[in-house]
Structures are given as C-alpha cells and as structure tokens.
Design a protein around this motif. Structure first.
Motif, PDB file in Angstrom:
ATOM      1  N   ARG A   1       2.698  13.687  -0.312  1.00  0.00           N
ATOM      2  CA  ARG A   1       2.624  12.309   0.198  1.00  0.00           C
ATOM      3  C   ARG A   1       1.168  11.858   0.283  1.00  0.00           C
ATOM      4  O   ARG A   1       0.812  10.766  -0.146  1.00  0.00           O
ATOM      5  CB  ARG A   1       3.304  12.279   1.557  1.00  0.00           C
ATOM      6  CG  ARG A   1       3.128  11.055   2.369  1.00  0.00           C
ATOM      7  CD  ARG A   1       3.718  11.317   3.769  1.00  0.00           C
ATOM      8  NE  ARG A   1       3.103  10.506   4.743  1.00  0.00           N
ATOM      9  CZ  ARG A   1       3.551   9.307   5.105  1.00  0.00           C
ATOM     10  NH1 ARG A   1       4.627   8.821   4.545  1.00  0.00           N
ATOM     11  NH2 ARG A   1       2.925   8.603   6.007  1.00  0.00           N
ATOM     12  N   GLN A   2       0.317  12.702   0.836  1.00  0.00           N
ATOM     13  CA  GLN A   2      -1.105  12.372   0.940  1.00  0.00           C
ATOM     14  C   GLN A   2      -1.750  12.288  -0.445  1.00  0.00           C
ATOM     15  O   GLN A   2      -2.602  11.434  -0.680  1.00  0.00           O
ATOM     16  CB  GLN A   2      -1.820  13.399   1.815  1.00  0.00           C
ATOM     17  CG  GLN A   2      -1.375  13.331   3.262  1.00  0.00           C
ATOM     18  CD  GLN A   2      -1.721  14.584   4.046  1.00  0.00           C
ATOM     19  OE1 GLN A   2      -1.887  15.662   3.486  1.00  0.00           O
ATOM     20  NE2 GLN A   2      -1.809  14.431   5.358  1.00  0.00           N
ATOM     21  N   ALA A   3      -1.333  13.158  -1.348  1.00  0.00           N
ATOM     22  CA  ALA A   3      -1.852  13.112  -2.714  1.00  0.00           C
ATOM     23  C   ALA A   3      -1.491  11.784  -3.376  1.00  0.00           C
ATOM     24  O   ALA A   3      -2.295  11.207  -4.101  1.00  0.00           O
ATOM     25  CB  ALA A   3      -1.305  14.281  -3.533  1.00  0.00           C
ATOM     26  N   HIS A   4      -0.292  11.290  -3.106  1.00  0.00           N
ATOM     27  CA  HIS A   4       0.112   9.997  -3.648  1.00  0.00           C
ATOM     28  C   HIS A   4      -0.801   8.891  -3.105  1.00  0.00           C
ATOM     29  O   HIS A   4      -1.266   8.025  -3.859  1.00  0.00           O
ATOM     30  CB  HIS A   4       1.577   9.707  -3.315  1.00  0.00           C
ATOM     31  CG  HIS A   4       2.050   8.391  -3.806  1.00  0.00           C
ATOM     32  ND1 HIS A   4       2.218   8.102  -5.141  1.00  0.00           N
ATOM     33  CD2 HIS A   4       2.363   7.254  -3.147  1.00  0.00           C
ATOM     34  CE1 HIS A   4       2.635   6.858  -5.275  1.00  0.00           C
ATOM     35  NE2 HIS A   4       2.715   6.324  -4.079  1.00  0.00           N
ATOM     36  N   GLY A   5      -1.078   8.921  -1.813  1.00  0.00           N
ATOM     37  CA  GLY A   5      -1.982   7.940  -1.215  1.00  0.00           C
ATOM     38  C   GLY A   5      -3.376   8.022  -1.806  1.00  0.00           C
ATOM     39  O   GLY A   5      -4.005   7.001  -2.101  1.00  0.00           O
ATOM     40  N   MET A   6      -3.878   9.236  -2.003  1.00  0.00           N
ATOM     41  CA  MET A   6      -5.207   9.414  -2.587  1.00  0.00           C
ATOM     42  C   MET A   6      -5.231   8.901  -4.023  1.00  0.00           C
ATOM     43  O   MET A   6      -6.184   8.243  -4.433  1.00  0.00           O
ATOM     44  CB  MET A   6      -5.615  10.882  -2.535  1.00  0.00           C
ATOM     45  CG  MET A   6      -7.009  11.138  -3.058  1.00  0.00           C
ATOM     46  SD  MET A   6      -8.309  10.298  -2.153  1.00  0.00           S
ATOM     47  CE  MET A   6      -8.906  11.611  -1.130  1.00  0.00           C
ATOM     48  N   ASN A   7      -4.185   9.182  -4.790  1.00  0.00           N
ATOM     49  CA  ASN A   7      -4.115   8.680  -6.170  1.00  0.00           C
ATOM     50  C   ASN A   7      -4.145   7.156  -6.215  1.00  0.00           C
ATOM     51  O   ASN A   7      -4.782   6.570  -7.096  1.00  0.00           O
ATOM     52  CB  ASN A   7      -2.878   9.220  -6.880  1.00  0.00           C
ATOM     53  CG  ASN A   7      -3.106  10.573  -7.487  1.00  0.00           C
ATOM     54  OD1 ASN A   7      -4.106  10.791  -8.171  1.00  0.00           O
ATOM     55  ND2 ASN A   7      -2.206  11.499  -7.237  1.00  0.00           N
ATOM     56  N   GLN A   8      -3.485   6.512  -5.272  1.00  0.00           N
ATOM     57  CA  GLN A   8      -3.521   5.049  -5.221  1.00  0.00           C
ATOM     58  C   GLN A   8      -4.947   4.565  -4.961  1.00  0.00           C
ATOM     59  O   GLN A   8      -5.397   3.601  -5.575  1.00  0.00           O
ATOM     60  CB  GLN A   8      -2.582   4.523  -4.132  1.00  0.00           C
ATOM     61  CG  GLN A   8      -1.116   4.655  -4.490  1.00  0.00           C
ATOM     62  CD  GLN A   8      -0.244   4.138  -3.373  1.00  0.00           C
ATOM     63  OE1 GLN A   8      -0.018   4.829  -2.388  1.00  0.00           O
ATOM     64  NE2 GLN A   8       0.215   2.916  -3.524  1.00  0.00           N
ATOM     65  N   LEU A   9      -5.652   5.233  -4.063  1.00  0.00           N
ATOM     66  CA  LEU A   9      -7.035   4.855  -3.772  1.00  0.00           C
ATOM     67  C   LEU A   9      -7.941   5.083  -4.981  1.00  0.00           C
ATOM     68  O   LEU A   9      -8.874   4.318  -5.219  1.00  0.00           O
ATOM     69  CB  LEU A   9      -7.559   5.627  -2.564  1.00  0.00           C
ATOM     70  CG  LEU A   9      -6.981   5.212  -1.217  1.00  0.00           C
ATOM     71  CD1 LEU A   9      -7.387   6.198  -0.132  1.00  0.00           C
ATOM     72  CD2 LEU A   9      -7.413   3.795  -0.854  1.00  0.00           C
ATOM     73  N   MET A  10      -7.674   6.125  -5.745  1.00  0.00           N
ATOM     74  CA  MET A  10      -8.518   6.439  -6.895  1.00  0.00           C
ATOM     75  C   MET A  10      -8.362   5.438  -8.033  1.00  0.00           C
ATOM     76  O   MET A  10      -9.185   5.381  -8.938  1.00  0.00           O
ATOM     77  CB  MET A  10      -8.241   7.858  -7.406  1.00  0.00           C
ATOM     78  CG  MET A  10      -8.676   8.953  -6.447  1.00  0.00           C
ATOM     79  SD  MET A  10     -10.415   8.853  -5.974  1.00  0.00           S
ATOM     80  CE  MET A  10     -10.294   8.258  -4.286  1.00  0.00           C
ATOM     81  N   ASP A  11      -7.322   4.604  -7.976  1.00  0.00           N
ATOM     82  CA  ASP A  11      -7.156   3.551  -8.973  1.00  0.00           C
ATOM     83  C   ASP A  11      -8.116   2.380  -8.735  1.00  0.00           C
ATOM     84  O   ASP A  11      -8.256   1.516  -9.586  1.00  0.00           O
ATOM     85  CB  ASP A  11      -5.714   3.030  -8.973  1.00  0.00           C
ATOM     86  CG  ASP A  11      -4.738   4.024  -9.585  1.00  0.00           C
ATOM     87  OD1 ASP A  11      -5.171   4.908 -10.358  1.00  0.00           O
ATOM     88  OD2 ASP A  11      -3.529   3.913  -9.286  1.00  0.00           O
ATOM     89  N   LEU A  12      -8.770   2.357  -7.574  1.00  0.00           N
ATOM     90  CA  LEU A  12      -9.677   1.266  -7.224  1.00  0.00           C
ATOM     91  C   LEU A  12     -11.047   1.446  -7.872  1.00  0.00           C
ATOM     92  O   LEU A  12     -11.465   2.560  -8.179  1.00  0.00           O
ATOM     93  CB  LEU A  12      -9.872   1.213  -5.706  1.00  0.00           C
ATOM     94  CG  LEU A  12      -8.645   0.903  -4.862  1.00  0.00           C
ATOM     95  CD1 LEU A  12      -8.967   1.079  -3.392  1.00  0.00           C
ATOM     96  CD2 LEU A  12      -8.155  -0.511  -5.147  1.00  0.00           C
ATOM     97  N   ALA A  13     -11.759   0.343  -7.990  1.00  0.00           N
ATOM     98  CA  ALA A  13     -13.158   0.390  -8.403  1.00  0.00           C
ATOM     99  C   ALA A  13     -13.965   1.029  -7.268  1.00  0.00           C
ATOM    100  O   ALA A  13     -13.568   0.981  -6.096  1.00  0.00           O
ATOM    101  CB  ALA A  13     -13.664  -1.020  -8.688  1.00  0.00           C
ATOM    102  N   ASP A  14     -15.092   1.623  -7.613  1.00  0.00           N
ATOM    103  CA  ASP A  14     -15.909   2.322  -6.628  1.00  0.00           C
ATOM    104  C   ASP A  14     -16.281   1.463  -5.420  1.00  0.00           C
ATOM    105  O   ASP A  14     -16.179   1.909  -4.278  1.00  0.00           O
ATOM    106  CB  ASP A  14     -17.190   2.864  -7.268  1.00  0.00           C
ATOM    107  CG  ASP A  14     -16.964   4.156  -8.020  1.00  0.00           C
ATOM    108  OD1 ASP A  14     -15.972   4.856  -7.727  1.00  0.00           O
ATOM    109  OD2 ASP A  14     -17.780   4.472  -8.891  1.00  0.00           O
TER     110      ASP A  14
END
Length: 106
Positions: A53-66
């Motif tokens: 679940r946390q990995a899914h949240g982190m993956n969503q954040l990693m789709d963002l620009a820096d």
C-alpha cells in the motif's frame, strides 16, 4: 490437463519483499538533491517495513515533477485531485516526519 498454481497477489498490508523494495528504491532516484535526501532518509527509516500500500503511494508521488514533489514534502501544498489518496498522504507523512535536508541553525 495439469493444474498450475497461480501466485497469490499480495494484500495491501503485506510487506514488500527485498526485490520489490530494491526496485522501488531505484525508481525513487530524483534530480533534485533535496528530494533525494528526504527519500534516502525515508528508506533508511521505513524501508524494511514498507507495505504494498505504501509502495503504491510512493509510486504515485514518483510520477510528479521534482519541484511538485518537493512542494508536497515541504508541506508548501497538499495533494489534490487523483493524488489525494490515503496511501499518498500516509507516505507524505512518513517523508515529512523523517526530515532529510539539513537546515541551517539560526
């Protein structure tokens, strides 16, 4: 006809295995040093206990620009729209709690 076992899908609360954790960590490399510091601290503190679940949240954040990611981590803004999920908010809390970037003393 032989039966083949289908692997069970992990539940959201299951811990990531070492391989999946390493893949997530690799994906989290960023161009901004500030983001990298927060992310490295996050993995140092929480890496061994990360759930799917946390990995899914982190993956969503990693789709963002820096710069967008840094604004969220520094609480300059909060997640909106499709990004406003429990998983993302949980990971953001973990990222914010751990700190990361050194702050000058007054």
């Amino acid at each position: 006809m032989s039966e083949t076992a289908t692997p069970a899908l992990p539940s959201p609360g299951d811990l990531l295995d070492e391989r999946e954790r390493a893949k997530l960590h690799w994906r989290c490399r960023r161009g901004l040093l500030e983001n990298d510091l927060y992310i490295e601290n996050f993995f140092a503190r929480h890496g061994a206990g990360l759930t799917w679940r946390q990995a899914h949240g982190m993956n969503q954040l990693m789709d963002l620009a820096d710069n967008d990611l840094l604004d969220l981590v520094l609480a300059r803004r909060e997640p909106e729209g499709e990004l406003d999920t429990e998983e993302v908010r949980e990971v953001l809390g973990m990222l914010r709690l751990g700190g990361g970037a050194a702050r000058p003393r007054p």
